[in-house]
Structure formats: C-alpha cells, structure tokens
Design an enzyme around this catalytic site. Structure first.
Site, PDB file in Angstrom:
ATOM      1  N   VAL A  44      69.737  47.318  37.280  1.00  0.00           N
ATOM      2  CA  VAL A  44      69.329  45.795  37.469  1.00  0.00           C
ATOM      3  C   VAL A  44      68.301  45.178  37.248  1.00  0.00           C
ATOM      4  O   VAL A  44      68.006  43.896  37.021  1.00  0.00           O
ATOM      5  CB  VAL A  44      68.613  46.571  39.149  1.00  0.00           C
ATOM      6  N   CYS A  45      67.170  46.586  36.680  1.00  0.00           N
ATOM      7  CA  CYS A  45      66.063  45.562  36.009  1.00  0.00           C
ATOM      8  C   CYS A  45      66.577  45.058  34.505  1.00  0.00           C
ATOM      9  O   CYS A  45      65.535  43.999  34.310  1.00  0.00           O
ATOM     10  CB  CYS A  45      65.074  47.619  35.984  1.00  0.00           C
ATOM     11  N   THR A  46      67.161  45.975  34.239  1.00  0.00           N
ATOM     12  CA  THR A  46      67.895  45.139  32.678  1.00  0.00           C
ATOM     13  C   THR A  46      68.728  44.167  32.891  1.00  0.00           C
ATOM     14  O   THR A  46      68.254  42.843  32.122  1.00  0.00           O
ATOM     15  CB  THR A  46      69.038  46.161  32.446  1.00  0.00           C
TER      16      THR A  46
END
Ligand code: BEZ
Length: 209
Positions: A44-46
């Site tokens: 998700v962070c990517t």
C-alpha cells in the site's frame, strides 16, 4: 501528546532523502503536508508514495511542500525508491524523513500502540505558512489514502484562510461557498455583492478561487 488543530507544528531536524532536513526551514513560506507511512517495501505504501509524487504539479500549484516519513533508514528509503518508480511510473520528488529512533513519530503521535507498537500509522498533518496545524487525518495501515481528497482539502483550507468563507459538504473547487456567519448582511454585501440567502444563517456566494 496528540497534535491538535491550531497547534504550532513541532519543528524537528532529521535525516532525509534530501539530506539533513530542518522541517520549518524546509517549509519556508509554503503550506506543508507531513505524512507518515508504516513501512518501506510494503504494497500500500508503494502505491501511496507514487501517487503523491505523481501530484507534484498540483502541490506546486497550491504552494504546498510535501514531506513523507517512516521509521526506516535513509538507505532503505533510497533502495525502495526504484520500486516506487517501477510500480507507479513516478520517481520520488519530495523528501522522505528517516525516523528509526522514532523521535519525530513521538513528537507527532504517529505511533498508536494498540494498532502497532513499532510502526507509524498513516498520519497526515496539513500546515499553513505560519506553521499552524490546520488539518489532521489518521488512516490504518491497510487503507491507502485518497490524495485527491487531500488536494480538495488544501483548496478548502486556502479558500477559508484568505476569504471570510467556509465550504459545504462535498464541496469541490468551482462550487459555491458559504459566507461565514460572523459577517453581517451589510458586510457580506460589500465583500460578496449579489450573495444568495438560503437561510438567514446560510448565505452562499461564488467560489473566490
Ligand atoms: C502496506 O503498505 O501495504 C502495509 C504496511 C504495513 C502494514 C500493512 C500494510
């Protein structure tokens, strides 16, 4: 200690992908967004960091400087940057603060122990040029943020900072705005000629833009 609306955004100096970064100095006269993500090399962070990088022209248009943060090292941030570009097509174009000892995370209450003892939640702080905290948001690790909503929020905050107006539910740029109730009708007529009275306490006018 939690950061509340109206507080002065705590200043800090920390390592980042742009070198040693003094937060207030880096923001200068710009609006600022400080946002944390839980961990480098996570899915998700990517997608989130690529999305923020892809909005560079939108942040610039609004005079906003964006700063990311996690508890990872600068070496990890730099190693991960290639993946972000591979996946999203957007190269990182804003600093990522490295906070392995969690100093900044503690300052901004970004670790919520009942969610995770070690990782930052998805915090967002929108900061005005005088370094006042204007908006805070907290999302859990598994829910990626909607950065178009953050642009909308900045548009609203800037309208309300520079004009005696508020924005209604689901407002978008170009929609009518609300004249603040503290303005008398006479004052409203001077500032917003032709304003509309929906109710005595609900008066609208064109988006001041
Ligand atoms: C993610 O970015 O996908 C993620 C990070 C930490 C916990 C769960 C998901």
């Amino acid at each position: 200690m939690a950061i509340r609306l109206g507080d002065t955004a705590p200043d800090f100096t920390a390592e980042s992908t742009f070198g040693i970064l003094n937060f207030h100095e880096y923001l200068g006269d710009s609006w600022g967004i400080l946002f944390s993500h839980p961990k480098d090399f996570t899915p998700v962070c990517t997608t989130e960091l690529g999305a923020v990088a892809g909005l560079e022209a939108e942040w610039d248009k609004r005079n906003v400087k964006v700063v990311g943060l996690s508890v990872d090292s600068v070496a990890d941030h730099n190693a991960w940057a290639g993946d972000i570009e591979d996946v999203t097509g957007n190269a990182l174009n804003f600093p990522l603060v490295a906070d392995p000892d969690r100093t900044v995370a503690a300052l901004y209450d970004m670790i919520h122990p009942n969610a995770s003892n070690t990782l930052t939640v998805r915090s967002v702080f929108v900061i005005s040029p005088d370094k006042t905290v204007k908006l805070t948001l907290t999302y859990p690790a598994a829910t990626g943020r909607n950065f178009d909503e953050l642009l909308r929020v900045v548009d609203s905050l800037q309208r309300t900072a520079y004009n005696k107006v508020a924005t209604p539910a689901n407002w978008a740029p170009g929609d009518s705005v609300i004249i603040v109730p503290s303005l008398s009708d006479a004052e409203a007529a001077e500032a917003f000629p032709g304003f509309e009275t929906v109710k005595p306490y609900l008066r609208t006018t064109n988006d001041p833009g």
